[in-house]
Scaffold this motif. Sequence first.
Motif: not given
Length: 169
Positions: A120-123, A131-134, A136-139
């Motif tokens: 997906k195109p990254a934000k 929540a999205e930042l967390l 992504e960090v976990r991933y």
Amino acid sequence: MKYNFQIKLMAVRHYLDGRDGYKLTARQYQVPASSLRAWTAAYRLHGQAALLAKTSITYPAHFRAHVADVVLREQLSMRTAAARFNISDYKTVGRWVQEATKATAPAKKERKHMAQKAQKPAKQPEEMTPAELLEEVRYLRAERAYHEKLDALMKAKAEQKKKSTPSGH
């Protein structure tokens, strides 16, 4: 095959005295050269106690995890790790490393989900919710850990192959 303490000790001392190499010493004492190498390495690190027969030992989970971590971090061969930690069978260490890498690798479903997400195109981080930042960090952490462990395993395997080639001793 199990060998008694006296045979192990005599073979190791014979080799360490410099009389013969691994192959000749092993042939003389009728033991596998690979076993003699393992006994010698363990003896150098732990003395005679390393040659005593070990009754079925159950190692605690934290110890197994520590050994696997050291193997991966220091890129040790399974034989070297077995000698360092006085574990009688190097294959046991290999199983622990395999378990540790399975535990850190994402599950197949997660991998598929993560691969789709990566396309997906990254934000931009500024546009993401906490929540999205967390997520992504976990991933990213999981992905990095997986690749580090994979690299370490491949290096350890290459090192093990290099060490297992005949060296003339």
